[in-house]
Design a protein around this motif. Structure first.
Motif, short mmCIF file in Angstrom:
data_model
loop_
_atom_site.label_atom_id
_atom_site.label_comp_id
_atom_site.label_asym_id
_atom_site.label_seq_id
_atom_site.Cartn_x
_atom_site.Cartn_y
_atom_site.Cartn_z
N MET A 195 0.55 -1.11 0.21
CA MET A 195 -0.25 -0.15 -0.21
C MET A 195 0.73 1.20 -0.14
O MET A 195 0.56 2.27 -0.52
N SER A 196 2.22 1.24 0.76
CA SER A 196 2.87 2.12 0.61
C SER A 196 4.34 2.15 0.57
O SER A 196 4.67 0.73 0.53
N GLU A 197 5.34 3.03 0.62
CA GLU A 197 6.75 2.68 0.37
C GLU A 197 7.31 2.52 1.60
O GLU A 197 7.92 3.55 2.30
N VAL A 198 7.28 1.41 2.21
CA VAL A 198 7.95 1.25 3.70
C VAL A 198 8.91 0.19 3.91
O VAL A 198 8.84 -0.89 4.29
N LYS A 199 10.17 0.38 2.98
CA LYS A 199 11.19 -0.67 2.56
C LYS A 199 11.79 -1.03 3.90
O LYS A 199 12.05 -2.04 4.22
N SER A 200 11.69 -0.08 4.89
CA SER A 200 12.60 -0.54 6.21
C SER A 200 11.86 -1.29 7.28
O SER A 200 12.59 -2.07 7.64
N PHE A 201 10.39 -1.30 7.30
CA PHE A 201 9.60 -2.17 7.68
C PHE A 201 9.77 -3.42 7.08
O PHE A 201 9.67 -4.50 7.78
N ALA A 202 9.65 -3.52 5.76
CA ALA A 202 9.58 -5.03 4.79
C ALA A 202 11.00 -5.47 5.28
O ALA A 202 11.05 -6.96 5.80
N TRP A 203 12.22 -4.79 5.47
CA TRP A 203 13.31 -5.42 5.71
C TRP A 203 13.54 -5.96 7.43
O TRP A 203 14.23 -6.87 7.68
N ARG A 204 12.71 -5.08 8.19
CA ARG A 204 12.73 -5.15 9.81
C ARG A 204 11.95 -6.70 9.83
O ARG A 204 12.38 -7.57 10.66
N LEU A 205 11.19 -6.99 9.15
CA LEU A 205 10.19 -8.33 9.47
C LEU A 205 11.28 -9.58 9.12
O LEU A 205 10.95 -10.57 9.82
N LEU A 206 12.12 -9.31 8.23
CA LEU A 206 13.30 -10.23 8.03
C LEU A 206 14.13 -10.33 9.12
O LEU A 206 14.60 -11.38 9.64
N ASP A 207 14.75 -9.35 9.54
CA ASP A 207 16.04 -8.99 10.39
C ASP A 207 15.36 -9.30 12.00
O ASP A 207 16.09 -10.06 12.67
N HIS A 208 14.14 -9.21 12.37
CA HIS A 208 13.72 -9.40 13.68
C HIS A 208 12.80 -10.72 13.72
O HIS A 208 12.59 -11.22 14.52
N PRO A 280 -4.18 4.50 -5.35
CA PRO A 280 -5.01 5.35 -4.73
C PRO A 280 -4.34 6.27 -3.46
O PRO A 280 -5.13 7.07 -2.85
N PHE A 281 -3.38 5.55 -2.97
CA PHE A 281 -2.91 6.17 -1.74
C PHE A 281 -1.60 6.92 -1.54
O PHE A 281 -1.40 7.47 -0.59
N CYS A 282 -0.82 7.05 -2.63
CA CYS A 282 0.32 7.43 -2.77
C CYS A 282 0.57 8.61 -3.29
O CYS A 282 -0.01 8.65 -4.61
N GLU A 283 1.36 9.73 -3.03
CA GLU A 283 1.49 10.99 -3.72
C GLU A 283 2.24 10.48 -5.08
O GLU A 283 1.80 11.38 -6.28
N SER A 284 2.98 9.67 -5.26
CA SER A 284 3.73 9.24 -6.37
C SER A 284 4.22 7.75 -6.23
O SER A 284 4.32 7.37 -5.18
N ILE A 285 4.57 7.27 -7.35
CA ILE A 285 5.20 5.89 -7.34
C ILE A 285 6.57 5.88 -8.12
O ILE A 285 6.61 6.14 -9.10
N ASP A 286 7.50 5.44 -7.47
CA ASP A 286 8.91 5.36 -8.12
C ASP A 286 9.06 3.95 -8.45
O ASP A 286 9.36 2.96 -7.74
N CYS A 287 8.59 3.71 -9.75
CA CYS A 287 8.77 2.53 -10.54
C CYS A 287 10.13 1.75 -10.44
O CYS A 287 10.19 0.44 -10.25
N ALA A 288 11.04 2.55 -10.65
CA ALA A 288 12.53 2.06 -10.49
C ALA A 288 12.66 1.60 -8.96
O ALA A 288 13.40 0.56 -8.96
N ALA A 289 12.60 2.18 -8.13
CA ALA A 289 12.49 1.73 -6.78
C ALA A 289 11.80 0.49 -6.47
O ALA A 289 12.17 -0.02 -5.69
N LEU A 290 10.52 0.56 -7.01
CA LEU A 290 9.86 -0.69 -6.89
C LEU A 290 10.60 -1.96 -7.40
O LEU A 290 10.75 -3.03 -6.80
N GLY A 291 11.22 -1.78 -8.62
CA GLY A 291 11.85 -2.74 -9.31
C GLY A 291 13.20 -3.28 -8.41
O GLY A 291 13.35 -4.38 -8.29
N LYS A 292 13.92 -2.28 -7.77
CA LYS A 292 15.24 -2.66 -7.17
C LYS A 292 14.59 -3.41 -5.79
O LYS A 292 15.40 -4.28 -5.47
#
Length: 396
Positions: A195-208, A280-292
């Motif tokens: 739903m949003s760009e929360v990369k740090s939380f995504a990696w936290r789920l793996l680290d913790h 519907p929820f984000c100000e902008s979508i960085d497609c390259a960041a999504l791919g990475k």
């Protein structure tokens, strides 16, 4: 609405607050309950909200929507914990030899799950159950039809806001759906980083790790089994692959069906799904960041999933290639059925054939995506996954 929110920031910041204390208090007021269970949960919630507030890129409407979504999950958690106190026999429910379907996102897990859910001896959770597993303090008295209508209304609103999403992943109130929605009630789900760009939380789920999430997930399955028993559960969530070790620790007698697809196809497909979910929820979508992000996250999921294989018993993990499922699903089902000793029924075979015909007739709009759309190319993928593609014969 977003323009108005920017003009009257103090008022709208209060309405769309994404602070942990505000959300917890709002849920406590609604339910008149305050036992949150595992204290790890609050740490996870705080980490999620910190990530959303720092990097989420949500509009005012996005923040308001996420706030209501989270409060709903918090209320469900509070009610579940209270119901366990009132009905301790729920914890005695056996989830016997569950079948888990997993694999990277966009590898056919939904299709296979839907087919196995037709088996008369298998119990799959339905979307409305997953969204509202504990709608009141005596869920035996809850009106299922009311819950279904509520989920259908939510679905209509979501389809209006994100018209491209259902063409990629259809959500139907009375159809099987994935485990995600139970994990969201433990702040261990993936909705936030679709739903949003929360990369740090995504990696936290793996680290913790999310052992606490699996424990609360199992409790909710026991609750559903207490309400509407099933002989054997068949469950599905791609993200189980990232936490396969924890899954098998929680359900040691489980069988895992692992689907495999060429990452040149599955990675841009999940990026497209995430882009549709965020629209519907984000100000902008960085497609390259999504791919990475998804390229690196797929690497992590595969490495973690394959590492766990060294600790499992024979035939506890069944490998299925996406091309085989697509070309001849009946043969794939027959293969799995023999390995897990699942009884064969003529009625099941007929239901599968009927489902396949209906699916072909109701085929949704084509889902278009490319690697370049998300800043990727085939050479990048092959550099990271060449051994995997060769081992599972996944060349396009």
């Amino acid at each position: 609405m977003n323009s108005l929110g920017r003009k009257t920031t103090p008022v709208f910041d209060w309405l769309a607050s994404l602070q942990s204390e505000d959300l917890l208090e709002a849920a406590a007021r609604q339910t008149r309950l305050r036992d949150w269970g595992d204290p790890w949960f609050k740490d996870a919630l705080t980490a999620l909200l910190d990530s959303v507030n720092e990097e989420g890129k949500l509009t005012f409407f996005g923040r308001l929507s996420l706030r209501q979504f989270l409060i709903g999950n918090l209320c469900s958690r509070l009610r579940t914990i209270e119901v366990l106190k009132r009905f301790p026999e729920i914890r005695q429910q056996k989830i016997h030899r569950p079948i888990f379907i997993t694999g990277w996102y966009r590898t056919g897990t939904t299709h296979l799950h839907n087919l196995f859910a037709l088996h008369p001896d298998l119990r799959a959770p339905l979307f409305w159950e997953l969204r509202h597993p504990c709608p009141n303090l005596d869920p035996r008295t809850a009106d299922a039809h009311k819950q279904i209508r509520s989920v259908r209304l939510d679905g209509k609103i979501h389809s209006y806001l994100a018209p491209g999403f259902n063409a990629i992943h259809s959500l139907e109130a009375d159809k099987p759906e994935e485990c995600l929605h139970l994990f969201d009630k433990a702040c261990a789900g993936t909705t936030s980083f679709f739903m949003s760009e929360v990369k740090s939380f995504a990696w936290r789920l793996l680290d913790h790790g999310i052992q606490h999430g699996y424990e609360f997930y199992k409790i909710q399955l026991q609750l559903l089994n207490w309400l509407r028993p099933g002989r054997q559960w068949v469950l599905k969530w791609p993200y189980h692959l990232w936490h396969l070790e924890t899954l098998l620790k929680t359900f040691p007698d489980a069988t895992v069906i692992h689907l495999h697809r060429n990452p040149c196809q599955s990675i841009p497909s999940v990026c497209s799904l995430a882009a549709a979910a965020r629209a519907p929820f984000c100000e902008s979508i960085d497609c390259a960041a999504l791919g990475k992000f998804w390229l690196n996250y797929y690497v992590a999921g595969l490495e973690r999933g394959l590492k766990t294989r060294h600790t499992v018993g024979p035939n506890q993990i069944i490998d299925i290639r996406y091309p085989d499922l697509k070309i001849d699903p009946l043969s794939v089902i027959d293969q799995i059925q023999k390995i897990i000793n699942l009884d064969s029924y003529e009625t099941w075979a007929k239901l599968i054939k009927s489902n396949l015909k209906t699916t072909q007739k109701k085929r949704p709009r084509l889902h278009h995506y490319t690697l370049s759309q998300f800043g990727l190319d085939a050479d990048q993928i092959l550099e990271r996954f060449s051994s995997y593609i060769e081992d599972y014969n996944l060349s396009v």
